[in-house]
Design an enzyme around this catalytic site. Structure first.
Site, PDB file in Angstrom:
ATOM      1  N   HIS A 151       0.807  -1.231   0.000  1.00  0.00           N
ATOM      2  CA  HIS A 151       0.000   0.000   0.000  1.00  0.00           C
ATOM      3  C   HIS A 151       0.841   1.282   0.000  1.00  0.00           C
ATOM      4  O   HIS A 151       0.353   2.339   0.405  1.00  0.00           O
ATOM      5  CB  HIS A 151      -0.939   0.046   1.213  1.00  0.00           C
ATOM      6  CG  HIS A 151      -2.118  -0.861   1.154  1.00  0.00           C
ATOM      7  ND1 HIS A 151      -2.044  -2.213   1.383  1.00  0.00           N
ATOM      8  CD2 HIS A 151      -3.439  -0.621   0.913  1.00  0.00           C
ATOM      9  CE1 HIS A 151      -3.245  -2.753   1.300  1.00  0.00           C
ATOM     10  NE2 HIS A 151      -4.111  -1.818   0.998  1.00  0.00           N
ATOM     11  N   GLY A 201      -0.737  -2.834  -5.332  1.00  0.00           N
ATOM     12  CA  GLY A 201      -1.848  -3.757  -5.119  1.00  0.00           C
ATOM     13  C   GLY A 201      -3.181  -3.046  -4.940  1.00  0.00           C
ATOM     14  O   GLY A 201      -4.233  -3.633  -5.153  1.00  0.00           O
ATOM     15  N   HIS A 202      -3.126  -1.798  -4.535  1.00  0.00           N
ATOM     16  CA  HIS A 202      -4.369  -1.030  -4.342  1.00  0.00           C
ATOM     17  C   HIS A 202      -4.302   0.254  -5.154  1.00  0.00           C
ATOM     18  O   HIS A 202      -3.599   1.194  -4.794  1.00  0.00           O
ATOM     19  CB  HIS A 202      -4.554  -0.701  -2.865  1.00  0.00           C
ATOM     20  CG  HIS A 202      -5.962  -0.324  -2.507  1.00  0.00           C
ATOM     21  ND1 HIS A 202      -6.717   0.584  -3.231  1.00  0.00           N
ATOM     22  CD2 HIS A 202      -6.763  -0.733  -1.475  1.00  0.00           C
ATOM     23  CE1 HIS A 202      -7.908   0.718  -2.667  1.00  0.00           C
ATOM     24  NE2 HIS A 202      -7.966  -0.076  -1.606  1.00  0.00           N
ATOM     25  N   HIS A 265     -11.683  -6.856  -5.795  1.00  0.00           N
ATOM     26  CA  HIS A 265     -11.924  -5.962  -4.654  1.00  0.00           C
ATOM     27  C   HIS A 265     -12.586  -4.678  -5.151  1.00  0.00           C
ATOM     28  O   HIS A 265     -12.060  -3.981  -6.026  1.00  0.00           O
ATOM     29  CB  HIS A 265     -10.580  -5.682  -3.982  1.00  0.00           C
ATOM     30  CG  HIS A 265     -10.685  -4.843  -2.751  1.00  0.00           C
ATOM     31  ND1 HIS A 265     -10.616  -3.471  -2.789  1.00  0.00           N
ATOM     32  CD2 HIS A 265     -10.859  -5.182  -1.452  1.00  0.00           C
ATOM     33  CE1 HIS A 265     -10.729  -2.989  -1.557  1.00  0.00           C
ATOM     34  NE2 HIS A 265     -10.877  -4.014  -0.727  1.00  0.00           N
ATOM     35  N   GLU A 317     -13.881  -8.737  -0.038  1.00  0.00           N
ATOM     36  CA  GLU A 317     -14.548  -7.429  -0.191  1.00  0.00           C
ATOM     37  C   GLU A 317     -14.792  -7.119  -1.669  1.00  0.00           C
ATOM     38  O   GLU A 317     -14.508  -6.032  -2.159  1.00  0.00           O
ATOM     39  CB  GLU A 317     -13.682  -6.321   0.423  1.00  0.00           C
ATOM     40  CG  GLU A 317     -13.258  -6.605   1.861  1.00  0.00           C
ATOM     41  CD  GLU A 317     -12.413  -5.502   2.482  1.00  0.00           C
ATOM     42  OE1 GLU A 317     -12.806  -5.015   3.546  1.00  0.00           O
ATOM     43  OE2 GLU A 317     -11.379  -5.130   1.909  1.00  0.00           O
ATOM     44  N   GLU A 333     -19.162  -2.138   1.115  1.00  0.00           N
ATOM     45  CA  GLU A 333     -18.331  -1.314   1.997  1.00  0.00           C
ATOM     46  C   GLU A 333     -18.648   0.172   1.780  1.00  0.00           C
ATOM     47  O   GLU A 333     -18.846   0.618   0.641  1.00  0.00           O
ATOM     48  CB  GLU A 333     -16.855  -1.595   1.700  1.00  0.00           C
ATOM     49  CG  GLU A 333     -15.938  -0.819   2.625  1.00  0.00           C
ATOM     50  CD  GLU A 333     -14.454  -1.052   2.332  1.00  0.00           C
ATOM     51  OE1 GLU A 333     -14.117  -2.075   1.692  1.00  0.00           O
ATOM     52  OE2 GLU A 333     -13.647  -0.203   2.735  1.00  0.00           O
ATOM     53  N   CYS A 410     -10.646   2.500   7.283  1.00  0.00           N
ATOM     54  CA  CYS A 410     -10.672   3.240   6.012  1.00  0.00           C
ATOM     55  C   CYS A 410     -11.942   4.064   5.824  1.00  0.00           C
ATOM     56  O   CYS A 410     -11.906   5.155   5.253  1.00  0.00           O
ATOM     57  CB  CYS A 410     -10.506   2.278   4.842  1.00  0.00           C
ATOM     58  SG  CYS A 410     -11.596   0.842   4.919  1.00  0.00           S
ATOM     59  N   CYS A 411     -13.086   3.530   6.305  1.00  0.00           N
ATOM     60  CA  CYS A 411     -14.360   4.178   5.956  1.00  0.00           C
ATOM     61  C   CYS A 411     -14.612   5.520   6.659  1.00  0.00           C
ATOM     62  O   CYS A 411     -15.013   6.485   5.981  1.00  0.00           O
ATOM     63  CB  CYS A 411     -15.524   3.232   6.222  1.00  0.00           C
ATOM     64  SG  CYS A 411     -15.466   1.681   5.302  1.00  0.00           S
TER      65      CYS A 411
HETATM   66  O1  FUB Z   1      -6.766  -1.775   1.578  1.00  0.00           O
HETATM   67  C1  FUB Z   1      -7.125  -0.486   2.028  1.00  0.00           C
HETATM   68  C2  FUB Z   1      -8.589  -0.431   2.383  1.00  0.00           C
HETATM   69  O2  FUB Z   1      -8.871  -1.348   3.418  1.00  0.00           O
HETATM   70  C3  FUB Z   1      -9.510  -0.837   1.271  1.00  0.00           C
HETATM   71  O3  FUB Z   1      -9.816   0.164   0.377  1.00  0.00           O
HETATM   72  C4  FUB Z   1     -10.693  -1.299   2.034  1.00  0.00           C
HETATM   73  O4  FUB Z   1     -11.548  -2.081   1.250  1.00  0.00           O
HETATM   74  C5  FUB Z   1     -10.083  -2.035   3.179  1.00  0.00           C
HETATM   75  O5  FUB Z   1      -9.780  -3.336   2.806  1.00  0.00           O
HETATM   76 ZN    ZN Z   2     -13.627   1.427   3.974  1.00  0.00          ZN
END
Ligand code: FUB
Ligand code: ZN
Length: 606
Positions: A151, A201-202, A265, A317, A333, A410-411
């Site tokens: 990340h 990866g993200h 994801h 997810e 999510e 994260c949210c």
């Molecule tokens: O991997 C970072 C964040 O954590 C993702 O965007 C969310 O879905 C949670 O997995």
């Molecule tokens: Zn989140």
């Protein structure tokens, strides 16, 4: 366009998260200054400003995020937290605080908190520009070597977005300098002929780099974003060390231009497509534009919940198969709802098409709003459309109970940044005039709006500037029978265009028919076949156990029952309930604010 038809001048302002460059191929541009001053979203934003954002630094302190930054700065200490992306929570909070400061520049306390965090980030940044505390503190020898799960670029992306927000909102360059140094370091590491050929990866860095280009006018950031988009899909990430089943999890199984559907994801997929759309907007790349439109179409056709929620599988997810949309095991999510709004807004600007703003509306009023507790201090990570009676919960399931913060947090700060920047998503200007994409009381560039939407469908729009121009009003797909100044008004592809010579202060009144209706599911969604849902304007409704005369698993709905709307100012911050015989439905947006209990959106028909 004739001189007489010049669109009204936009009011200059800090803008919001998206600011297409002067040469961008975009039909609509967000208005410069926008203010939401009343109604549904003003209340949510007030709570965000008064409760959620101010307590952010304490939450980040308690969770160890700030200790991580101090450890990186001081070169001593352990890494706190279970995830390598802890820093992103700090960055997202900074972005939220920045948009908040744009509308409240005199908030000295918030300014001080923000500047303190920026100073901490500056002290944590390495001399070469690198900044991610997990690798600085815990794994210094593994930097840029664990791209699948590390990340690092994801955190960089959130840092860049926060920096752009801070610069736009305050004019200050402190955070932007930090972000540019990090971006410069990344540019020296990644790319053809550079030490590392890889992607994160993200996804997240892609859209952030495009915005950095827009903010600084430095072409290198756009080129770097292109590199990350086009290097993805070549299996560089492998299947990962964590046994993820296949590269589709992080959208590395196929080049994005060849992808046929959204997969893997959900948040990763959606952030990637936001970046793809940004690139198409700035470069005019037709292949990327087609990709974004195609994938959005497949997503809305068969992988989107009624609430706008996305990601039907708890496992990873992730998106499921087409029409795999179980209400009780929905993941949805909150971050995916946010990412969906961000992506759809980019498409709305690029294409000028109303359907993207239809989805934004659906998502904001339902999937997103439900994620945020009415108290500003409790959140849902997972947003199902059903919670069973005698629900026991699952290890991976934070479905039914609101939580002040999460181990993977994260949210909450993501929701804070969307709420703080929400006025940005309401209106835009095009070559011809002004477009209202969403309806909320406030002022948006050259027009102001007065409404009690979504409780009432009457929307009064006032021209704040004289001239000959077109006011384009979005007619949502659900709204058949709209009127303008009392006359039937039909939109064309979702837009009702009112072209005239406006006097300053001249008004038009749009009436959208918000009344209760029953919605039937697509028969291919097996899990809810034989059910119906109650909707009211843009709102999806649900039954909560606390309001019903009997257990929810015994409830059946007669489709011929008349549905009656009743406004209850004292309930859940003031909502309209829908009565269906003995049943009382409340907006899904406010469920789970009266303790835990059973809930369902789709109701079995008798
Ligand atoms: O991997 C970072 C964040 O954590 C993702 O965007 C969310 O879905 C949670 O997995
Ligand atoms: Zn989140």
């Amino acid at each position: 366009m004739t001189a007489e038809a010049a669109p009204p001048a936009d009011i200059p302002g800090p803008t919001g998260p998206i600011r297409p460059s002067a040469s961008a191929r975009t039909v609509v541009r967000p208005v410069g200054r926008a203010t939401i001053s009343g109604g549904f979203w003003a209340a949510r934003r007030r709570t965000n400003a008064d409760v959620s954002i101010p307590q952010g630094p304490r939450r980040l302190e308690d969770a160890g995020n700030l200790a991580n930054l101090r450890a990186a700065a001081g070169g001593t200490g352990d890494f706190a937290g279970d995830f390598p992306f802890q820093d992103s929570d700090v960055h997202k909070w900074l972005e939220a605080a920045s948009w908040q400061l744009a509308g409240a520049p005199d908030d000295e306390e918030l300014r001080a908190d923000t500047e303190a965090l920026i100073a901490l980030l500056a002290s944590a940044q390495d001399d070469d520009g690198y900044l991610q505390t997990h690798y600085q503190v815990a794994r210094p020898d593994r930097r840029w070597q664990e791209l699948d799960w590390g990340h690092e670029l994801y955190c960089a992306g959130h840092l860049i977005q926060a920096a752009v927000a801070h610069h736009r909102a305050t004019g200050r360059t402190g955070l932007l300098d930090i972000a540019r140094r990090f971006a410069g370091h990344i540019d020296s590491v990644f790319g053809p002929g550079r030490p590392v050929d890889g992607v994160c990866g993200h996804p997240e860095i892609e859209t952030a780099l495009v915005e950095l280009y827009r903010e600084t006018d430095e072409r290198r950031w756009l080129d770097l974003a292109s590199y990350f988009v086009d290097r993805r899909g070549h299996g560089l990430l492998g299947d990962g060390e964590k046994s993820f089943p296949g590269a589709g999890y992080w959208q590395d199984h196929v080049p994005v231009r060849e992808a046929r559907t959204v997969t893997g994801h959900a948040v990763r997929q959606l952030y990637l497509l936001a970046g793809v759309t940004d690139l198409a907007t700035e470069t005019g790349d037709a292949g990327l534009r087609e990709t974004a439109v195609r994938l959005w179409d497949t997503m809305t056709e068969s992988k989107t919940y009624l609430t706008g929620g996305l990601g039907s599988r708890h496992e990873l997810e992730s998106f499921g198969d087409p029409y795999e949309l179980p209400p009780d095991r929905a993941y949805n999510e909150t971050c995916a709802a946010i990412a969906s709004v961000q992506w759809s807004w980019r498409l709305a600007l690029l294409t000028g098409e109303a359907r993207y703003s239809d989805l934004i509306e659906r998502t904001l009023f339902n999937g997103f709003a439900a994620g945020c507790g009415l108290d500003g201090d409790s959140w849902l990570y997972v947003n199902p459309l059903q919670v069973r009676e005698d629900y026991e919960g699952h290890r991976d399931d934070q479905s039914a109970r609101r939580t002040p913060w999460f181990r993977c947090a994260c949210c909450p700060p993501n929701a804070m940044r969307l709420l703080a920047s929400l006025p940005h998503y309401v209106a835009g200007t095009d070559d011809d005039g002004v477009r209202l994409h969403q309806y909320a009381t406030g002022t948006y560039g050259p027009v102001s709006v007065e409404t009690d939407y979504p409780w009432d469908g009457r929307i009064t729009v006032t021209a704040e500037e004289a001239g000959t121009w077109t006011l384009s009003l979005r007619i949502p797909a659900w709204a058949s029978g709209a009127t303008l100044d009392g006359e039937p008004a039909e939109g064309e592809a979702g837009w009702l265009r009112v072209r005239r010579q406006w006097e300053r202060g001249e008004r038009v009144v749009l009436d959208l028919p918000v009344r209760p209706r029953l919605t039937h599911p697509d028969p291919r969604v097996d899990a809810v076949r034989g059910c119906a849902a109650i909707e009211f304007g843009p709102l999806v409704y649900c039954l909560e156990a606390v309001d019903q005369p009997r257990r929810l698993d015994e409830v059946l709905l007669d489709a011929s029952t008349s549905l009656e709307a009743e406004h209850r100012p004292g309930l859940l911050g003031g909502v309209t309930v829908v009565k269906a015989g003995a049943l009382t439905a409340v907006p899904y947006a406010v469920w789970a604010n009266r303790g835990a209990g059973a809930m369902r959106v789709w109701i079995p028909l008798r």
